[in-house]
Scaffold this active site. Sequence first.
Site, short mmCIF file in Angstrom:
data_model
loop_
_atom_site.label_atom_id
_atom_site.label_comp_id
_atom_site.label_asym_id
_atom_site.label_seq_id
_atom_site.Cartn_x
_atom_site.Cartn_y
_atom_site.Cartn_z
CD GLU A 1 -10.96 3.06 -1.91
OE1 GLU A 1 -10.88 1.90 -2.35
OE2 GLU A 1 -10.17 3.52 -1.07
NE ARG B 1 -3.58 2.61 0.81
CZ ARG B 1 -3.29 3.89 0.70
NH1 ARG B 1 -2.11 4.27 0.26
NH2 ARG B 1 -4.18 4.80 1.02
NE ARG C 1 -3.79 -2.66 2.21
CZ ARG C 1 -4.64 -1.74 1.79
NH1 ARG C 1 -5.05 -1.75 0.54
NH2 ARG C 1 -5.09 -0.80 2.60
#
Length: 178
Positions: A57, A49, A91
Site C-alpha cells: 500500500e 485492479r 473496480r
Amino acid sequence: MKRLGKLFFVLLIGTSGLVLAQIKAKVIGIKDGDTILVLDKNNNQTTLRLAEVDCPEKGQPFGKNAKQLTSNLVFGKEILYYKTTSDRYGRIIAKVYFDKDQYLSEEIIKKGLGWWYYQYSNNENLGVLESKARSLKLGLWSGSETISPWEWRKKKREASQLKAKAKLSGNSLREIAR
C-alpha cells in the site's frame, strides 16, 4: 453427421461464455502498484485492479517502488485486458498484458514488488516467481520485516476501529461527568 455438426455448434456456443473478452485500452494513470486507470477506444475511463497480485500500500515500505515499476512498465502504453470479476469498490479485476504478451502481474511479482494473491488465484507459476524473488532478496524481499498488504490493511482497520471506540468511550465519560 448432420447431428454431430449441430452438437458441436451447440457446445461451441455453450462454452463461449467461458472465453474472456479482450479489451484494448491506453494506460492514462497509475493509482498504485496494482491499480491503473485506462482509456478505451470510446474515451471511457476505467479503473483496473490487477488480478493475481497484491502490491504494498502507499503507506507501506516499497509502496512507492511498486507504483513506479507499474508506471515504468505500462504508463502511456496500449494494453490488452481481460476482465475476471469486479471488487467491492466497483473496480474491474483484470489480467493486463502489455508489449504484446507480457503479463503485468507476473512482471511485478518477478521484480519482488508484489505478492502472489493466492487467495484469488490458482496460477501457481506466480507462486514460483514470488519464491524466486524472495530467495534473491529482490524488492520488498530485501528486508527482514515484510508484511503482506492484506495483513497491513487488517491492522490498519483494527487500529481505526479501536480509535473510534476510544473516542466514543471518551465522549460517554465526558457526558457522565457533566
